[in-house]
Design a protein around this motif. Structure first.
Motif, PDB file in Angstrom:
ATOM      1  N   ARG A  95       0.836  -1.206   0.000  1.00 32.30           N
ATOM      2  CA  ARG A  95       0.000   0.000   0.000  1.00 32.30           C
ATOM      3  C   ARG A  95       0.870   1.255   0.000  1.00 32.30           C
ATOM      4  NH1 ARG A  95      -5.363  -0.651   1.868  1.00 32.30           N
ATOM      5  NH2 ARG A  95      -6.043  -2.681   1.081  1.00 32.30           N
ATOM      6  N   ALA A  96       1.926   1.239   0.804  1.00 31.50           N
ATOM      7  CA  ALA A  96       2.797   2.408   0.872  1.00 31.50           C
ATOM      8  C   ALA A  96       3.494   2.650  -0.462  1.00 31.50           C
ATOM      9  CB  ALA A  96       3.814   2.246   1.992  1.00 31.50           C
ATOM     10  N   ARG A  97       3.926   1.582  -1.097  1.00 30.77           N
ATOM     11  CA  ARG A  97       4.531   1.731  -2.424  1.00 30.77           C
ATOM     12  C   ARG A  97       3.511   2.281  -3.428  1.00 30.77           C
ATOM     13  NH1 ARG A  97       8.999  -1.348  -4.219  1.00 30.77           N
ATOM     14  NH2 ARG A  97       7.793  -1.871  -6.089  1.00 30.77           N
ATOM     15  N   SER A  98       2.264   1.831  -3.309  1.00 28.58           N
ATOM     16  CA  SER A  98       1.214   2.352  -4.194  1.00 28.58           C
ATOM     17  C   SER A  98       0.956   3.830  -3.925  1.00 28.58           C
ATOM     18  CB  SER A  98      -0.073   1.550  -4.003  1.00 28.58           C
ATOM     19  OG  SER A  98       0.098   0.209  -4.409  1.00 28.58           O
ATOM     20  N   ALA A  99       1.058   4.238  -2.644  1.00 28.17           N
ATOM     21  CA  ALA A  99       0.912   5.660  -2.318  1.00 28.17           C
ATOM     22  C   ALA A  99       2.028   6.469  -2.961  1.00 28.17           C
ATOM     23  CB  ALA A  99       0.909   5.853  -0.806  1.00 28.17           C
ATOM     24  N   VAL A 100       3.225   5.911  -2.982  1.00 27.31           N
ATOM     25  CA  VAL A 100       4.346   6.570  -3.668  1.00 27.31           C
ATOM     26  C   VAL A 100       4.031   6.723  -5.154  1.00 27.31           C
ATOM     27  CG1 VAL A 100       6.750   6.277  -4.410  1.00 27.31           C
ATOM     28  CG2 VAL A 100       6.111   5.862  -2.017  1.00 27.31           C
ATOM     29  N   ASP A 101       3.504   5.663  -5.759  1.00 23.50           N
ATOM     30  CA  ASP A 101       3.148   5.741  -7.183  1.00 23.50           C
ATOM     31  C   ASP A 101       2.106   6.830  -7.438  1.00 23.50           C
ATOM     32  OD1 ASP A 101       4.865   3.632  -7.723  1.00 23.50           O
ATOM     33  OD2 ASP A 101       3.281   2.110  -7.605  1.00 23.50           O
ATOM     34  N   LEU A 102       1.128   6.928  -6.525  1.00 25.73           N
ATOM     35  CA  LEU A 102       0.093   7.951  -6.673  1.00 25.73           C
ATOM     36  C   LEU A 102       0.696   9.347  -6.543  1.00 25.73           C
ATOM     37  CD1 LEU A 102      -2.969   8.371  -7.071  1.00 25.73           C
ATOM     38  CD2 LEU A 102      -3.193   8.372  -4.576  1.00 25.73           C
ATOM     39  N   ALA A 103       1.611   9.507  -5.586  1.00 23.94           N
ATOM     40  CA  ALA A 103       2.281  10.800  -5.413  1.00 23.94           C
ATOM     41  C   ALA A 103       3.123  11.147  -6.643  1.00 23.94           C
ATOM     42  CB  ALA A 103       3.148  10.776  -4.163  1.00 23.94           C
ATOM     43  N   ALA A 104       3.768  10.150  -7.217  1.00 28.10           N
ATOM     44  CA  ALA A 104       4.563  10.400  -8.419  1.00 28.10           C
ATOM     45  C   ALA A 104       3.683  10.862  -9.570  1.00 28.10           C
ATOM     46  CB  ALA A 104       5.327   9.136  -8.811  1.00 28.10           C
ATOM     47  N   GLU A 105       2.448  10.383  -9.589  1.00 30.01           N
ATOM     48  CA  GLU A 105       1.526  10.719 -10.667  1.00 30.01           C
ATOM     49  C   GLU A 105       0.837  12.065 -10.446  1.00 30.01           C
ATOM     50  OE1 GLU A 105      -1.794   8.405 -13.408  1.00 30.01           O
ATOM     51  OE2 GLU A 105      -1.048   7.491 -11.567  1.00 30.01           O
ATOM     52  N   LEU A 106       0.435  12.336  -9.172  1.00 34.58           N
ATOM     53  CA  LEU A 106      -0.367  13.522  -8.888  1.00 34.58           C
ATOM     54  C   LEU A 106       0.406  14.627  -8.171  1.00 34.58           C
ATOM     55  CD1 LEU A 106      -3.728  11.881  -7.720  1.00 34.58           C
ATOM     56  CD2 LEU A 106      -3.198  12.873  -9.958  1.00 34.58           C
ATOM     57  N   GLY A 107       1.555  14.277  -7.575  1.00 31.74           N
ATOM     58  CA  GLY A 107       2.331  15.251  -6.824  1.00 31.74           C
ATOM     59  C   GLY A 107       2.235  15.022  -5.326  1.00 31.74           C
ATOM     60  N   GLY A 108       3.085  15.716  -4.575  1.00 33.99           N
ATOM     61  CA  GLY A 108       3.031  15.689  -3.120  1.00 33.99           C
ATOM     62  C   GLY A 108       3.923  14.640  -2.487  1.00 33.99           C
ATOM     63  N   HIS A 109       4.079  14.774  -1.170  1.00 39.43           N
ATOM     64  CA  HIS A 109       4.810  13.803  -0.373  1.00 39.43           C
ATOM     65  C   HIS A 109       3.892  12.628  -0.035  1.00 39.43           C
ATOM     66  CE1 HIS A 109       7.677  16.973  -0.052  1.00 39.43           C
ATOM     67  NE2 HIS A 109       7.059  17.655   0.899  1.00 39.43           N
ATOM     68  N   VAL A 110       4.470  11.596   0.581  1.00 37.41           N
ATOM     69  CA  VAL A 110       3.689  10.514   1.176  1.00 37.41           C
ATOM     70  C   VAL A 110       3.879  10.597   2.680  1.00 37.41           C
ATOM     71  CG1 VAL A 110       3.430   8.025   1.452  1.00 37.41           C
ATOM     72  CG2 VAL A 110       3.797   9.003  -0.820  1.00 37.41           C
ATOM     73  N   ALA A 111       2.786  10.830   3.405  1.00 36.36           N
ATOM     74  CA  ALA A 111       2.844  11.020   4.860  1.00 36.36           C
ATOM     75  C   ALA A 111       2.578   9.697   5.569  1.00 36.36           C
ATOM     76  CB  ALA A 111       1.816  12.063   5.291  1.00 36.36           C
ATOM     77  N   ILE A 112       3.488   9.341   6.467  1.00 37.14           N
ATOM     78  CA  ILE A 112       3.364   8.105   7.238  1.00 37.14           C
ATOM     79  C   ILE A 112       3.377   8.425   8.717  1.00 37.14           C
ATOM     80  CG2 ILE A 112       4.516   5.949   7.883  1.00 37.14           C
ATOM     81  CD1 ILE A 112       5.342   5.575   5.028  1.00 37.14           C
ATOM     82  N   GLY A 113       2.269   8.117   9.372  1.00 35.82           N
ATOM     83  CA  GLY A 113       2.156   8.266  10.821  1.00 35.82           C
ATOM     84  C   GLY A 113       1.843   6.920  11.429  1.00 35.82           C
ATOM     85  N   LYS A 114       0.555   6.638  11.614  1.00 36.45           N
ATOM     86  CA  LYS A 114       0.142   5.362  12.215  1.00 36.45           C
ATOM     87  C   LYS A 114       0.500   4.157  11.358  1.00 36.45           C
ATOM     88  CE  LYS A 114      -3.698   7.254  14.926  1.00 36.45           C
ATOM     89  NZ  LYS A 114      -3.533   8.664  14.494  1.00 36.45           N
ATOM     90  N   LEU A 115       0.752   4.361  10.080  1.00 39.86           N
ATOM     91  CA  LEU A 115       1.145   3.252   9.217  1.00 39.86           C
ATOM     92  C   LEU A 115       2.436   2.585   9.712  1.00 39.86           C
ATOM     93  CD1 LEU A 115       0.537   1.630   6.634  1.00 39.86           C
ATOM     94  CD2 LEU A 115       1.806   3.358   5.340  1.00 39.86           C
ATOM     95  N   ARG A 116       3.218   3.283  10.528  1.00 40.09           N
ATOM     96  CA  ARG A 116       4.401   2.637  11.115  1.00 40.09           C
ATOM     97  C   ARG A 116       3.995   1.415  11.920  1.00 40.09           C
ATOM     98  NH1 ARG A 116       5.404   7.891  12.715  1.00 40.09           N
ATOM     99  NH2 ARG A 116       5.155   7.419  14.919  1.00 40.09           N
ATOM    100  N   GLY A 117       2.934   1.542  12.720  1.00 38.65           N
ATOM    101  CA  GLY A 117       2.477   0.449  13.559  1.00 38.65           C
ATOM    102  C   GLY A 117       3.022   0.538  14.969  1.00 38.65           C
ATOM    103  N   SER A 118       2.534  -0.363  15.802  1.00 39.35           N
ATOM    104  CA  SER A 118       2.913  -0.417  17.214  1.00 39.35           C
ATOM    105  C   SER A 118       4.079  -1.379  17.419  1.00 39.35           C
ATOM    106  CB  SER A 118       1.707  -0.873  18.047  1.00 39.35           C
ATOM    107  OG  SER A 118       2.098  -1.174  19.367  1.00 39.35           O
ATOM    108  N   LEU A 119       4.873  -1.121  18.456  1.00 40.50           N
ATOM    109  CA  LEU A 119       5.983  -2.016  18.788  1.00 40.50           C
ATOM    110  C   LEU A 119       5.498  -3.287  19.475  1.00 40.50           C
ATOM    111  CD1 LEU A 119       8.653   0.534  20.065  1.00 40.50           C
ATOM    112  CD2 LEU A 119       8.285  -0.327  17.740  1.00 40.50           C
ATOM    113  N   GLY A 120       4.347  -3.217  20.129  1.00 38.41           N
ATOM    114  CA  GLY A 120       3.735  -4.402  20.716  1.00 38.41           C
ATOM    115  C   GLY A 120       4.584  -5.070  21.790  1.00 38.41           C
ATOM    116  N   ASP A 121       4.525  -6.402  21.839  1.00 37.53           N
ATOM    117  CA  ASP A 121       5.191  -7.172  22.896  1.00 37.53           C
ATOM    118  C   ASP A 121       6.648  -7.488  22.589  1.00 37.53           C
ATOM    119  OD1 ASP A 121       2.791  -7.266  24.333  1.00 37.53           O
ATOM    120  OD2 ASP A 121       2.142  -9.097  23.288  1.00 37.53           O
TER     121      ASP A 121
END
Length: 271
Positions: A95-121
């Motif tokens: 999904r993140a790579r696809s977001a990069v492709d979309l940004a390459a096509e339309l412009g802008g950065h790709v913002a990643i916040g919660k997509l990093r995920g939790s460290l968990g146990d």
């Protein structure tokens, strides 16, 4: 001088979003009329976005894409880069790579916040997963000429990269030209010991900004010292997009108009 942007959730998203929704042309025209110059596209699955329709809406409104926001990838589909499940991680990277492709096509950065995920146990293993996933996404972004911006989020939201200092250290350690830092005023206030100084601390690594008042209220409706924050941000020489990420009222476009009137009055900046 700051350039103001507002989020728009593309129709592929499913859950509530901190942005406007509806027909792309109608929404983007209304944002442009309000004084915005950019839009952050909140997407769940970039491959499901109707790119010709969005491109036409951008052309008609005169807005440009400030960023591709990946929050709905997590909110709707529960995909993260640090997940313990390898299948989930692979889907998140895709999904993140696809977001990069979309940004390459339309412009802008790709913002990643919660997509990093939790460290968990198992934090050590989760960090390894996160770094590995980000390296793949960053490599793809570098080839596409896109910048991935990582957003520190306060401890009430995330268990990693919760402060500006931690986010900055992580970006410096990665030392990848396609990875930079973004800051969200709400999280800066929540986690940083001297919030107004965070903008200067981020320095040249800062490439994108979210703005909100306390409680995700529209600027001017909460208790944060917005004039001090925006003055400190402008004093760094930052001249990129600042996106208003706030809780949506009964009519998101009314909320958007209220926000741009307030922040433009503080900065004298165009939308």
């Amino acid at each position: 001088m700051l350039t103001w942007s507002y989020p728009y959730a593309t129709p592929d998203t499913r859950g509530p979003a901190m942005g406007a929704t509806g027909d792309a042309s109608a929404v983007l025209d209304a944002l442009a009329a309000a004084g915005y110059r950019g839009v952050e596209l909140l997407v769940r699955d970039p491959r499901a976005v109707d790119v010709p329709a969005v491109r036409a809406a951008l052309a008609g409104s005169g807005l440009v894409v400030a960023a591709i926001g990946t929050g709905p990838v997590v909110a709707d589909d529960r995909l993260t880069l640090a997940d313990a499940d390898g299948t989930v991680r692979r889907r998140a990277v895709d999904r993140a790579r696809s977001a990069v492709d979309l940004a390459a096509e339309l412009g802008g950065h790709v913002a990643i916040g919660k997509l990093r995920g939790s460290l968990g146990d198992d934090p050590d293993r989760a960090w390894d997963h996160l770094r590995a996933g980000l390296s793949v996404v960053a490599g793809h972004a570098g080839s596409a000429g896109v910048v991935v911006v990582l957003e520190p989020q306060g401890p009430a939201t995330m268990d990693n990269l919760t402060t500006t200092e931690e986010g900055l250290g992580f970006v410096r350690d990665l030392a990848l030209p396609s990875v930079a830092l973004m800051l969200d005023l709400l999280h800066v206030e929540a986690a940083d010991p001297a919030p107004v100084r965070s903008w200067a601390a981020a320095g040249e690594h800062l490439r994108y900004v979210h703005v909100a008042d306390s409680g995700r209220a529209a600027p001017g409706r909460g208790g944060f010292d917005l004039p001090a924050h925006l003055a400190a941000l402008e004093a760094t020489g930052y001249d990129g997009f600042a996106t208003v990420e706030i809780a949506q009222g009964a009519d998101p476009l009314v909320t958007a108009r209220e926000a741009i009137r307030y922040v433009s009055g503080l900065t004298g900046a165009p939308g």
